[in-house]
Design a protein around this motif. Structure first.
Motif, PDB file in Angstrom:
ATOM      1  N   UNK A 142      26.365  35.497   8.498  1.00  0.00           N
ATOM      2  CA  UNK A 142      25.107  35.820   7.779  1.00  0.00           C
ATOM      3  C   UNK A 142      24.955  36.066   6.273  1.00  0.00           C
ATOM      4  N   UNK A 143      25.898  36.693   5.762  1.00  0.00           N
ATOM      5  CA  UNK A 143      26.059  37.025   4.401  1.00  0.00           C
ATOM      6  C   UNK A 143      26.946  36.208   3.346  1.00  0.00           C
ATOM      7  N   UNK A 164      23.193  29.292  -2.852  1.00  0.00           N
ATOM      8  CA  UNK A 164      21.883  29.980  -2.634  1.00  0.00           C
ATOM      9  C   UNK A 164      22.252  30.519  -1.246  1.00  0.00           C
ATOM     10  N   UNK A 165      21.754  30.520  -0.281  1.00  0.00           N
ATOM     11  CA  UNK A 165      21.955  30.958   1.029  1.00  0.00           C
ATOM     12  C   UNK A 165      23.169  30.749   1.715  1.00  0.00           C
ATOM     13  N   UNK A 169      22.112  32.699   7.249  1.00  0.00           N
ATOM     14  CA  UNK A 169      21.060  33.035   6.671  1.00  0.00           C
ATOM     15  C   UNK A 169      20.018  31.980   7.011  1.00  0.00           C
ATOM     16  N   UNK A 173      16.694  31.697   9.367  1.00  0.00           N
ATOM     17  CA  UNK A 173      15.361  31.460   8.672  1.00  0.00           C
ATOM     18  C   UNK A 173      14.765  30.214   9.486  1.00  0.00           C
ATOM     19  N   UNK A 176      13.461  31.385  12.680  1.00  0.00           N
ATOM     20  CA  UNK A 176      12.321  32.223  12.693  1.00  0.00           C
ATOM     21  C   UNK A 176      11.218  31.222  12.541  1.00  0.00           C
ATOM     22  N   UNK A 177      11.396  30.049  11.748  1.00  0.00           N
ATOM     23  CA  UNK A 177      10.047  29.478  11.509  1.00  0.00           C
ATOM     24  C   UNK A 177       9.786  28.514  12.902  1.00  0.00           C
ATOM     25  N   UNK A 217      19.594  25.978   0.948  1.00  0.00           N
ATOM     26  CA  UNK A 217      18.270  26.363   0.637  1.00  0.00           C
ATOM     27  C   UNK A 217      17.590  25.038   0.858  1.00  0.00           C
ATOM     28  N   UNK A 220      17.147  23.789   4.536  1.00  0.00           N
ATOM     29  CA  UNK A 220      16.065  24.994   5.004  1.00  0.00           C
ATOM     30  C   UNK A 220      14.744  24.449   4.807  1.00  0.00           C
ATOM     31  N   UNK A 221      14.584  24.095   3.565  1.00  0.00           N
ATOM     32  CA  UNK A 221      13.203  23.916   2.876  1.00  0.00           C
ATOM     33  C   UNK A 221      12.799  22.473   3.585  1.00  0.00           C
TER      34      UNK A 221
END
Lengths: 338, 153
Positions: A142-143, A164-165, A169, A173, A176-177, A217, A220-221
């Motif tokens: 996660x980190x 980035x992420x 993570x 994300x 969650x979305x 990132x 994810x986007x």
């Protein structure tokens, strides 16, 4: 200084877990206690806050007591006290560091400071007696998202990192979305098994100016944009296909870069570490590609992939052999470099 | 307090807008708190990267979500927070939040809406939002709490 039958009491509190373990000679785990596995409600009643260092303070003595009891040893049998001193959350780290210093001082035992990531990597030694440096290790949690070359037990080089992420993570994300909830990794892993990983082509989690580095990132986007577009035109999304495709975009790059590092550095042993190393799609693709390339793959059981103190006891043993001890000025270092 | 609105049509433009804002803030003395809000995937990461570069930070600005805060040295120090994982305001005390926000530094806080009551009075608010009618890559970047002369134009 003795070299064998060395028993180290290790403490880990860098993030959400309070953990203690007793490890003998760097490979034999005599006990491995993690607070989230204890039924805290029966001890205190009530709800335990998620991040609070107060939680670590409340847990730590119980966890250490349990670790000693489970290992069937007392403080007298312990040769050194080891603790994670970074990287992590400062308030959380300080609890472990303070406890370890107090024990080392009170019991007059040597104190060893351990880098959290070094612990994750060396967790591979617990169940793989034959594994010795040099090896390449993919660290995914996660980190953290890193590729390390383990040249020797105390000599690591980080050759790849995320821009980035962290990978875990990105899983959280995306989960969650799409409403799969927390923790995202296991939820996506499960849902993806029911989906078609080739249904959607997402951008790969790599960067242009580096052969090894990662970027999560963008992918994810892209997943979020895909949902926006579908919502706008009223198209129903197949969540399983979506997360399977996302997972493939992430996993393929993790595997590809790890294999590339192993080949470039001519190293035959590959290992994985961190919570995301439990992801079944990652494991199976890594196994497939390693066997194609004639590389031997190692990974720890899920209990040693998650944050735990046994891995800290393993890493500490090699510091012990080098007599790399800390004095009582040891402090928590949230941004500790490897 | 006036609000200034920027429009971005790409990651590059978002990066440049953030760079310019940070570059004009770094000469300020004492603590400057900048709140950065917007939905998941709206480009907060890109904004933070441009913001860090604008402060003269050479290292990559990476996600602070896991550690809650990451600090960087540049022409002016940056404390980059993501308070998404904070579930109770009292947890901020335990990570020494006050020591960060009163440091001689720029403090960039993502998901600041979650800790509204812990924020100081003088803050700069950056809100990034989408407007799908203007295209998928369009972003509105509203900046509140900066004087026009602070933009240096």
């Amino acid at each position: 200084m003795k070299k064998s039958n060395v028993k180290i009491l290790a403490i880990e509190s860098s993030c959400d877990e309070t953990a203690a373990a007793v490890v003998e000679d760097g490979r034999k785990v005599l006990s491995n206690v993690i607070s989230s596995q204890i039924d805290l409600h029966t001890i205190y009643g009530g709800v335990v806050p998620e991040i609070a260092s107060r939680k670590h303070i409340e847990n730590i003595n119980f966890v250490i007591k349990d670790a000693l009891k489970e290992a069937n040893v007392t403080f007298d049998d312990i040769d050194a006290i080891a603790v994670t001193y970074g990287p992590g959350l400062v308030g959380a780290l300080l609890v472990g560091v303070g406890e370890a210093k107090a024990l080392a001082y009170g019991l007059n035992k040597p104190l060893i400071g351990v880098h959290h990531i070094k612990g994750h990597v060396l967790a591979n030694l617990i169940e793989h007696e034959e594994l010795e440096p040099p090896f390449v290790c993919l660290i995914v949690s996660g980190g953290h998202t890193e590729i390390a070359i383990v040249k020797d037990y105390n000599d690591f080089e980080i050759v790849a990192t995320t821009r980035d992420d962290a990978a875990g993570e990105a899983f959280d994300k995306v989960a969650r979305s799409v409403g799969l909830g927390y923790p995202g990794g296991p939820k996506i892993d499960k849902a993806a098994k029911l989906g078609d990983s080739h249904a959607i082509e997402f951008p790969k989690a790599r960067v242009n100016d580096s052969k090894y580095d990662f970027s999560f990132s963008g992918v994810k986007s892209a997943v979020l944009n895909y949902q926006n577009k579908a919502n706008m035109i009223g198209e129903k999304i197949n969540v399983n296909d979506l997360v399977a495709s996302f997972q493939r975009a992430v996993v393929e790059v993790l595997v590809e870069h790890t294999i590339t590092v192993a080949k470039d550095y001519n190293i035959k042993n590959v290992a994985m570490a961190g919570g995301v190393a439990s992801n079944t799609a990652l494991r199976s693709l890594m196994e497939e590609k390693c066997s194609e390339e004639g590389l031997k793959l190692h990974f720890p059981s899920p209990i040693y992939c998650t944050d735990n103190a046994a891995m800290i006891g393993v890493a500490a043993y090699f510091e012990y052999l080098n007599e790399n001890f800390k004095d009582l000025t040891l402090n928590a270092v949230p941004n500790l470099e490897l | 307090m006036n609000t200034r609105v920027f429009e971005s049509f790409s990651d590059k433009e978002t990066f440049d807008i953030a760079f310019r804002i940070a570059n004009n803030l770094k000469a300020k003395t004492g603590s400057v708190v900048v709140c950065l809000d917007g939905d998941l995937g709206v480009g907060k990461t890109v904004f933070a990267k441009g913001f860090g570069a604008g402060l003269g930070i050479k290292r990559d600005i990476v996600s602070p979500t896991f550690n809650i805060v990451k600090s960087y040295e540049g022409d002016k120090r940056l404390h980059h927070f993501d308070v998404y994982r904070i579930s109770d305001i009292s947890e901020l005390d335990e990570i020494g939040f006050d020591e960060f926000i009163y440091d001689d530094a720029i403090v960039l806080i993502e998901w600041s809406k979650l800790i509204e009551e812990a924020l100081p009075a003088n803050i700069i608010r950056v809100v990034i939002s989408k407007d799908l009618e203007k295209g998928f890559d369009y972003r509105k970047i509203a900046v509140e709490g900066i004087n026009n002369e602070d933009f240096g134009n």
